[in-house]
Write an enzyme that holds these catalytic residues in place. Structure first.
Site, PDB file in Angstrom:
ATOM      1  CB  CYS A   1      -0.961  -0.012   1.186  1.00  0.00           C
ATOM      2  SG  CYS A   1      -0.184   0.075   2.817  1.00  0.00           S
TER       3      CYS A   1
ATOM      4  CG  HIS B   1      -4.539  -0.049   3.889  1.00  0.00           C
ATOM      5  ND1 HIS B   1      -3.766  -0.889   3.097  1.00  0.00           N
ATOM      6  CD2 HIS B   1      -5.557   0.378   3.101  1.00  0.00           C
ATOM      7  CE1 HIS B   1      -4.307  -0.964   1.893  1.00  0.00           C
ATOM      8  NE2 HIS B   1      -5.387  -0.212   1.870  1.00  0.00           N
TER       9      HIS B   1
ATOM     10  CG  HIS C   1      -6.750   0.292  -1.655  1.00  0.00           C
ATOM     11  ND1 HIS C   1      -7.024  -0.258  -0.423  1.00  0.00           N
ATOM     12  CD2 HIS C   1      -7.709  -0.210  -2.491  1.00  0.00           C
ATOM     13  CE1 HIS C   1      -8.081  -1.047  -0.493  1.00  0.00           C
ATOM     14  NE2 HIS C   1      -8.512  -1.042  -1.737  1.00  0.00           N
TER      15      HIS C   1
END
Length: 395
Positions: A307, A355, A367
């Protein structure tokens, strides 16, 4: 897990007629079954799909958290290794200079020996552990020329500097070893969490996997509904802002502040300037080009990403340097409200900030979700509204 079986009512009936003998037998059977259920786990003891889903999601989150720790340790290790290499090169150069200074002193001592000026002193000097100890105990310094004294001074300077750098290099090597140990631990943790998640999923039947997919689809639909709701909210706020701007231009007012109240109407102090929009377009173009590439923990492209590796690469394409980890990226910019989020902003998730995705507008982001998934567009509410930590504008 306790059995879900329910005991029959004590007043059992057969065809509407109370039968004590049959009722007793039935109660005995129930008791035996209950004892068996308590002694040996039954099929009912198997975790529910919701429990499996939660456990798998938790494991993936833990793996992602460990991934960010791995990324931080890897970055730290790389910097320390570079520092150690630089120090070792410096030590090697200083050792060479020290050897040259020692050779020069040796040549002076040898010359004195050949001329007979001070043979005993010369022998003592060559055998001494520390030239300074020797010079402190003799009168040799008084018999040296200015050039020879300069060579002695240079020797001591080189010796001191070399010892200092050697000590610094030793300490840096010890720190590097610790960082490498942290890196190894973080890597092992990631691998363990992912293996546990795969093991849980492998135990599901085809029917259970289908039901789990249905649960995921329902969650996705809810996330998309929330994204559409946010998009409507942002559109309404933008409409109000434009109306306020138009009204301000019509009245010739230099401010949209209400007289007497001091409150702003329709203004968005978090609105980015045009230069940000230009950079954001480049970051988003890069992100879209990565859609379909696999999530791989610790990866920064070009074939796979995790990520923070994706967001770092996206903004690098826009000429903006972001740190490697989510922990650092969350502090690399200006925090804005979710309602004020603009394309290009970074959306961070979870209390431990493990994240991140890049906002594309209308409640959606691009993402790299998790192991086994691919870079994709998805609602920022993919894991529920409570999972959103903050929104940061990086440039």
């Amino acid at each position: 897990m306790a059995s879900h079986r329910k005991s029959r009512p004590t007043g059992a009936r057969v065809a509407g007629i109370r039968t004590p003998v049959l009722a007793t037998a039935a109660l005995t059977s129930v008791a035996l079954l209950s004892q068996t259920a308590n002694a040996t786990p039954s099929a009912d003891d198997k975790p529910s799909l919701e429990e499996v889903e939660k456990k798998v999601d938790d494991l993936y989150r833990q793996a992602e958290s460990a991934t960010e720790k791995y990324n931080a340790a890897k970055e730290k290790t790389a910097k320390q290794r570079k520092q150690v290499d630089t120090l070792l090169d410096d030590v090697a150069q200083r050792t060479q200079k020290l050897n040259e200074a020692r050779e020069e002193l040796g040549s002076y001592a040898a010359a004195q020996y050949r001329t007979g000026a001070s043979a005993p002193d010369t022998a003592t000097f060559l055998l001494a552990d520390s030239p300074q100890d020797y010079f402190d105990q003799t009168q040799l310094m008084g018999r040296l020329t200015s050039r020879q004294k300069g060579a002695v001074d240079d020797y001591f300077i080189q010796q001191s500097a070399t010892m200092e750098k050697r000590q610094e290099a030793t300490e840096s090597l010890e720190t590097l070893t610790e960082s490498q140990s942290d890196l190894k631990t973080a890597k092992a943790t990631v691998q363990k969490k992912l293996a546990d998640a795969r093991e849980l999923l492998s135990q599901l039947t085809a029917e259970e996997k289908a039901r789990l997919a249905a649960i995921e689809k329902k969650k996705q639909e809810e996330a998309e509904r929330k994204a559409a709701e946010l998009a409507r909210q942002q559109a309404e706020e933008e409409r109000q802002r434009q109306e306020a701007t138009a009204q301000q231009q019509e009245t010739g007012s230099s401010s949209s502040t209400d007289t007497g109240t001091g409150t702003e109407t329709g203004s968005d102090t978090s609105a980015p300037d045009s230069s940000y929009a230009t950079k954001a377009e480049k970051a988003l173009a890069f992100s879209r080009a990565q859609i379909g590439k696999p999530y791989v923990w610790g990866a920064t492209g070009p074939d796979s990403y995790d990520c923070s590796g994706l967001t770092q690469g996206a903004w690098k394409a826009a000429g903006v340097s972001l740190p490697r980890t989510t922990y650092d990226q969350v502090n690399a910019g200006t925090t804005v409200s979710l309602a004020a989020a603009q394309p290009g902003d970074l959306v961070f998730f979870y209390d431990d900030v493990t994240h991140v995705g890049i906002y594309i507008g209308n409640g959606m982001m691009i993402h790299a979700p998790k192991p086994g998934a691919y870079v994709r567009e998805e609602s920022i509410y993919y894991d529920g509204e409570s999972s959103i930590h903050s929104v940061v504008r990086p440039a």
